[in-house]
Design an enzyme around this catalytic site. Sequence first.
Site, mmCIF file in Angstrom:
data_model
loop_
_atom_site.group_PDB
_atom_site.id
_atom_site.type_symbol
_atom_site.label_atom_id
_atom_site.label_comp_id
_atom_site.label_asym_id
_atom_site.label_seq_id
_atom_site.Cartn_x
_atom_site.Cartn_y
_atom_site.Cartn_z
ATOM 1 N N GLY A 29 0.821 -1.213 0.000
ATOM 2 C CA GLY A 29 0.000 0.000 0.000
ATOM 3 C C GLY A 29 0.848 1.251 0.000
ATOM 4 O O GLY A 29 2.047 1.187 -0.297
ATOM 5 N N ASN A 30 0.240 2.368 0.288
ATOM 6 C CA ASN A 30 0.978 3.637 0.339
ATOM 7 C C ASN A 30 0.348 4.570 1.372
ATOM 8 O O ASN A 30 -0.649 4.224 1.996
ATOM 9 C CB ASN A 30 1.043 4.273 -1.057
ATOM 10 C CG ASN A 30 -0.329 4.591 -1.602
ATOM 11 O OD1 ASN A 30 -1.038 5.425 -1.068
ATOM 12 N ND2 ASN A 30 -0.720 3.887 -2.664
ATOM 13 N N ARG A 31 0.935 5.747 1.549
ATOM 14 C CA ARG A 31 0.541 6.647 2.629
ATOM 15 C C ARG A 31 -0.585 7.616 2.286
ATOM 16 O O ARG A 31 -0.837 8.547 3.032
ATOM 17 C CB ARG A 31 1.750 7.481 3.076
ATOM 18 C CG ARG A 31 2.865 6.668 3.670
ATOM 19 C CD ARG A 31 3.961 7.588 4.192
ATOM 20 N NE ARG A 31 5.140 6.828 4.552
ATOM 21 C CZ ARG A 31 5.263 6.166 5.713
ATOM 22 N NH1 ARG A 31 4.291 6.207 6.592
ATOM 23 N NH2 ARG A 31 6.357 5.483 5.958
ATOM 24 N N SER A 32 -1.239 7.424 1.171
ATOM 25 C CA SER A 32 -2.299 8.360 0.800
ATOM 26 C C SER A 32 -3.438 8.351 1.830
ATOM 27 O O SER A 32 -3.850 7.294 2.306
ATOM 28 C CB SER A 32 -2.857 7.964 -0.571
ATOM 29 O OG SER A 32 -3.951 8.788 -0.884
ATOM 30 N N ALA A 98 -3.333 7.753 -5.138
ATOM 31 C CA ALA A 98 -1.942 7.293 -5.161
ATOM 32 C C ALA A 98 -1.976 5.831 -5.572
ATOM 33 O O ALA A 98 -2.471 4.970 -4.843
ATOM 34 C CB ALA A 98 -1.306 7.467 -3.797
#
Length: 222
Positions: A29-32, A98
């Site tokens: 995943g990512n930090r969005s 993102a």
Amino acid sequence: ATKPILKDKKVLISAGGTREQIDPVRFIGNRSSGKMGIALANEAANAGAEVTLVVGQITVLLPTHPQIKIIHIESTNDLFKTISNEFTQTDILIMAAAVADFEPETVATQKIKKSADNDEFLLKLKKTPDILKTVGATKKDQLVVGFAAETQGLLANAQKKLIKKNADLIIANNVATPGIGFASDDNQVTLLERDQDPKQLPKMTKNELAAHLIKLIATKIN
Ligand code: C5P
């Protein structure tokens, strides 16, 4: 009250982060946070637009505006399918999600286990489809807006994206600067438009930036 500058326009917005499955319990995943995309959805709806918000993983509440229809997605490929389906009935596409650039080549059907004789585990990734680039290439009279989150070479990379993705507007922000970008309430961006010099905006809240962007987008579409 906001002026109805986007009255009857159909706006498609992606927000949040994607999750690429590794095995039944893990993902990349990512930090969005989804804040920027959701702020844009609210602002567009307040300006009279019919909004479709395609959301992945977010850390904030979903909007409740009656003119915002919500579609949930998990992976980049899910998002690709949804955006491709919706794009033809859209006047304005804003890709604020993102998105993962790579996904696992295969998804393990069972939870991946460690063992006494394995000190390393290699996960092979393959490229995901570039949604903006793919749908941008098919655009007729739609307005296509993208974001560029970079940690270095911000303007040069954002300029490349404007051309490569056939976009009308790229909003560039340096996510390495503390207090702006991912997860924060503020943002400080530079706007890149075709045949125009980059415009640096002052630091402002994501809600203020959304209002600024919706005004700019309305002048570009009308
Ligand atoms: O190429 P990069 O991911 O940095 O480009 C950012 C812009 O492109 C964002 O608007 C993002 O939502 C979009 N994007 C996309 N499909 C991808 C990766 C990014 O549409 N696979």
